[in-house]
Enzyme design. Structure first.
Site, mmCIF file in Angstrom:
data_model
loop_
_atom_site.group_PDB
_atom_site.id
_atom_site.type_symbol
_atom_site.label_atom_id
_atom_site.label_comp_id
_atom_site.label_asym_id
_atom_site.label_seq_id
_atom_site.Cartn_x
_atom_site.Cartn_y
_atom_site.Cartn_z
ATOM 1 N N ARG A 45 20.476 -37.950 -29.420
ATOM 2 C CA ARG A 45 19.307 -38.687 -28.916
ATOM 3 C C ARG A 45 19.279 -38.729 -27.391
ATOM 4 O O ARG A 45 18.216 -38.673 -26.775
ATOM 5 C CB ARG A 45 19.293 -40.104 -29.478
ATOM 6 N N LYS A 206 18.985 -46.814 -51.466
ATOM 7 C CA LYS A 206 18.170 -47.861 -52.090
ATOM 8 C C LYS A 206 16.790 -47.336 -52.434
ATOM 9 O O LYS A 206 16.098 -46.797 -51.585
ATOM 10 C CB LYS A 206 18.017 -49.046 -51.130
ATOM 11 N N GLY A 357 19.272 -40.491 -40.268
ATOM 12 C CA GLY A 357 20.574 -40.379 -39.624
ATOM 13 C C GLY A 357 21.633 -39.788 -40.536
ATOM 14 O O GLY A 357 22.402 -38.915 -40.127
ATOM 15 N N GLY A 380 13.168 -43.492 -39.968
ATOM 16 C CA GLY A 380 12.054 -44.284 -40.487
ATOM 17 C C GLY A 380 10.715 -43.806 -39.954
ATOM 18 O O GLY A 380 9.730 -43.734 -40.692
HETATM 19 P P1 ADP Z 1 19.104 -41.464 -44.113
HETATM 20 O O1 ADP Z 1 19.978 -42.120 -43.061
HETATM 21 O O2 ADP Z 1 19.254 -39.973 -44.122
HETATM 22 O O3 ADP Z 1 17.677 -41.921 -44.033
HETATM 23 P P2 ADP Z 1 19.761 -43.455 -46.087
HETATM 24 O O4 ADP Z 1 20.303 -44.323 -45.000
HETATM 25 O O5 ADP Z 1 18.505 -43.849 -46.741
HETATM 26 O O6 ADP Z 1 19.639 -41.945 -45.550
HETATM 27 O O7 ADP Z 1 20.846 -43.312 -47.239
HETATM 28 C C1 ADP Z 1 22.157 -42.944 -46.972
HETATM 29 C C2 ADP Z 1 23.130 -43.735 -47.795
HETATM 30 O O8 ADP Z 1 22.851 -43.614 -49.189
HETATM 31 C C3 ADP Z 1 24.531 -43.202 -47.604
HETATM 32 O O9 ADP Z 1 25.311 -44.205 -47.007
HETATM 33 C C4 ADP Z 1 24.997 -42.891 -49.018
HETATM 34 O O10 ADP Z 1 26.345 -43.245 -49.258
HETATM 35 C C5 ADP Z 1 24.071 -43.721 -49.868
HETATM 36 N N1 ADP Z 1 23.998 -43.205 -51.234
HETATM 37 C C6 ADP Z 1 23.593 -41.992 -51.629
HETATM 38 N N2 ADP Z 1 23.734 -41.856 -52.958
HETATM 39 C C7 ADP Z 1 24.253 -43.004 -53.423
HETATM 40 C C8 ADP Z 1 24.654 -43.488 -54.721
HETATM 41 N N3 ADP Z 1 24.528 -42.726 -55.797
HETATM 42 N N4 ADP Z 1 25.123 -44.743 -54.816
HETATM 43 C C9 ADP Z 1 25.248 -45.521 -53.722
HETATM 44 N N5 ADP Z 1 24.902 -45.132 -52.481
HETATM 45 C C10 ADP Z 1 24.412 -43.888 -52.325
HETATM 46 MG MG MG Z 2 20.812 -44.107 -42.967
#
Ligand code: ADP
Ligand code: MG
Length: 399
Positions: A45, A206, A357, A380
C-alpha cells in the site's frame, strides 16, 4: 463517472490557469499497512501511494499526506502511530517527508505552512480523532484548513463516508482523484462490463460479511463459486450434513433464495462437493477428505475435487473476480484448496481481479501475484465497487 484527475491539473488547460506550484495539496492516501511492533510487514500500500505524491511534488506542490492506520476508535494508540511511515515513505519516494504528531490543530497548521515546494508532511493517524469515522463537520473543516486542494488516492477507504474521504471535500477549492484511485477504477470496471462468462469466486470466514455481495453479484455473474466458511451455510440450506462447521443459521433463508434463483437458471452456483474436515481449528489434530461432513467434524477447506472444479471454471471464464480464501489457509494442512484456486486464477486467460487482504496474501505467498491481472489494494471497497454500488468517496469527488 467523470472525475477530475491529476492529468487535468498537471497538463490540461486548467494547469496553465491554475498552476500547482507552491500550493498546499491534501492527499488522502491508504497507508494502512500491516505493522508488527513498528516494522512494516507488507509495504504494497505504501508503494502504491508513492506515484501521485511524487507527481504533485515534482510539479512543486506542498503535499500534506494523510491516512488512517488500524482501528484506534477515536483515541491515541501509540502502536498505531503513522510516525514509522514517514521515513519509509521517504525511502520509497525519494522525497523529503516530515511527520507531525497530530492531524489537526495548531501544530499541524504550523507544520503545513512551513512546508516547502516539493516537500511532504505526513499527518498523524486520522482515526486518533473520533470526528474522522463519524464524519463530523468541525473535524472536516479542521482538516480542510490545512490545504487549498484535495486529492483522494485512498481507494481502500473509498467505501467509507468519513471526514477525510467525504466531509472535507466540499471545503477544498478543487478536488481530484489520484492515480491509484483511477487505476483501481479502471481495472475493476472490467468486472462491471465483463466479457462472458464472468466467474465470481467468493470465500472467507463469515457468510454475513459477503452475502449481500453474493446477492448483488448474482445479478451480473454467470457463475458464482462459493468456498470458505460461507459454503457451509449453503450446505445447511440444502439440508446437507455440516457437522460442527461454521454455519450462520440466521442466514440460511437468504442462502436458500440464492439456491432457488440458481435452480431457476439465473446463474450457476457452484458449492463444494468434497471437504477437508478436522476436529480442531489449529491444524494439530487429524484431518481427512470427505464428501459428507461427519458429526463432530468441521469443514476447514474445500476438497481436491471441488478445487479442481473451481479451477476448471477459472480456466473457462473470460472475466473473473476473486475475494476470500477457500479455507483456513493460514494453517498449512488447510491451505491446499486456496492454493489450487490461486494458481488457477493466476494461470487463467481471463481478465482477473483479486481483492481482499487475505486472498492477496495467499496469492503473493505463492509468488504468483504478478500473474494476476489486477490486485486491488481495497478489499471491502473493491467488493462494493464490483457490485455496482456507489462508493461515497468517489461520489464526493464527482460533486
Ligand atoms: P479477504 O481478506 O481476502 O477479504 P476474509 O477476511 O473475508 O478474506 O476471509 C479470510 C478468513 O476466512 C481467513 O482468516 C480464513 O482463515 C477464514 N476462513 C476461510 N475458510 C474458513 C473455514 N472453513 N472456517 C473458518 N474460517 C475460514
Ligand atoms: Mg481479511
Amino acid at each position: 463517472m467523470k472525475l477530475t484527475t491529476l492529468d487535468d491539473w498537471l497538463s490540461g488547460p486548467e494547469a496553465q490557469a491554475n498552476p500547482i506550484r507552491g500550493r498546499r495539496v491534501f492527499v488522502r492516501a491508504d497507508l494502512n499497512v500491516p505493522l508488527d511492533s513498528g516494522r512494516i510487514v507488507d509495504d504494497s500500500r505504501l508503494k502504491a501511494s508513492v506515484g501521485s505524491v511524487k507527481r504533485l511534488c515534482t510539479a512543486g506542490a506542498r503535499v500534506i499526506l494523510a491516512s488512517h492506520l488500524g482501528r484506534p476508535k477515536g483515541e491515541r494508540v501509540d502502536s498505531l502511530s503513522l510516525a514509522p511511515l514517514a521515513p519509509a515513505f521517504s525511502e520509497r519516494s525519494g522525497l523529503p517527508v516530515t511527520f507531525v504528531e497530530d492531524c489537526v490543530g495548531e501544530t499541524a497548521a504550523t507544520a503545513a505552512n512551513a512546508l516547502g515546494e516539493g516537500e511532504v508532511l505526513l499527518l498523524e493517524n486520522l482515526r486518533f480523532h473520533r470526528g474522522e469515522t463519524q464524519n463530523q463537520p468541525e473535524f472536516s473543516r479542521a482538516l480542510a484548513t490545512l490545504a487549498e486542494l484535495y486529492v483522494n488516492d485512498a481507494f481502500g477507504t473509498a467505501h467509507r463516508a468519513h471526514a477525510s474521504t467525504v466531509g472535507m471535500v466540499a471545503h477544498a477549492s478543487a478536488a481530484a482523484a489520484g492515480d491509484l484511485m483511477l487505476d483501481e477504477i479502471q481495472h475493476l470496471s472490467a468486472i462491471l462490463r465483463p466479457e462472458r462468462p464472468l466467474l465470481c469466486l467468493l470465500g472467507g470466514g463469515k457468510v454475513s460479511d459477503k452475502l449481500g455481495a453474493l446477492q448483488n453479484l448474482a445479478e451480473r455473474a454467470d457463475i458464482l463459486a462459493v468456498g470458505g466458511a460461507m459454503a457451509y451455510t449453503f450446505l445447511a440450506a440444502r439440508d446437507e450434513a455440516v457437522g460442527n462447521s461454521r454455519v450462520e443459521s440466521d442466514r440460511i433463508g437468504e442462502a436458500q433464495r440464492l439456491l432457488d434463483r440458481a435452480a431457476a437458471g439465473q446463474y450457476e452456483l457452484l458449492l463444494p462437493t468434497d471437504h477437508v474436515v478436522s476436529q480442531t481449528l489449529d491444524g494439530s489434530g487429524e484431518s481427512k477428505i470427505v464428501r459428507s461432513i461427519p458429526a463432530g467434524w468441521m469443514g476447514v477447506d474445500i476438497g481436491p475435487e471441488t478445487a479442481a472444479r473451481y479451477a476448471a471454471a477459472a480456466h473457462a471464464a473470460r472475466t473473473l473476480f476473486w475475494n476470500g480464501p477457500m479455507g483456513i489457509f493460514e494453517i498449512e494442512p488447510f491451505a491446499k484448496g486456496t492454493e489450487h484456486v490461486a494458481r488457477a486464477v493466476a494461470d487463467s486467460p481471463a481478465t482477473s481481479v483479486v481483492g481482499g487482504g487475505d486472498s492477496l496474501a495467499a496469492v503473493n505467498g505463492l509468488g504468483i501475484g504478478n500473474r494476476v491481472g489486477h490486485r486491488s489494494t481495497g478489499g471491502g471497497a473493491s467488493l462494493e465497487f464490483v457490485q455496482g454500488l456507489e462508493l461515497p468517496g468517489l461520489k464526493a469527488l464527482e460533486q
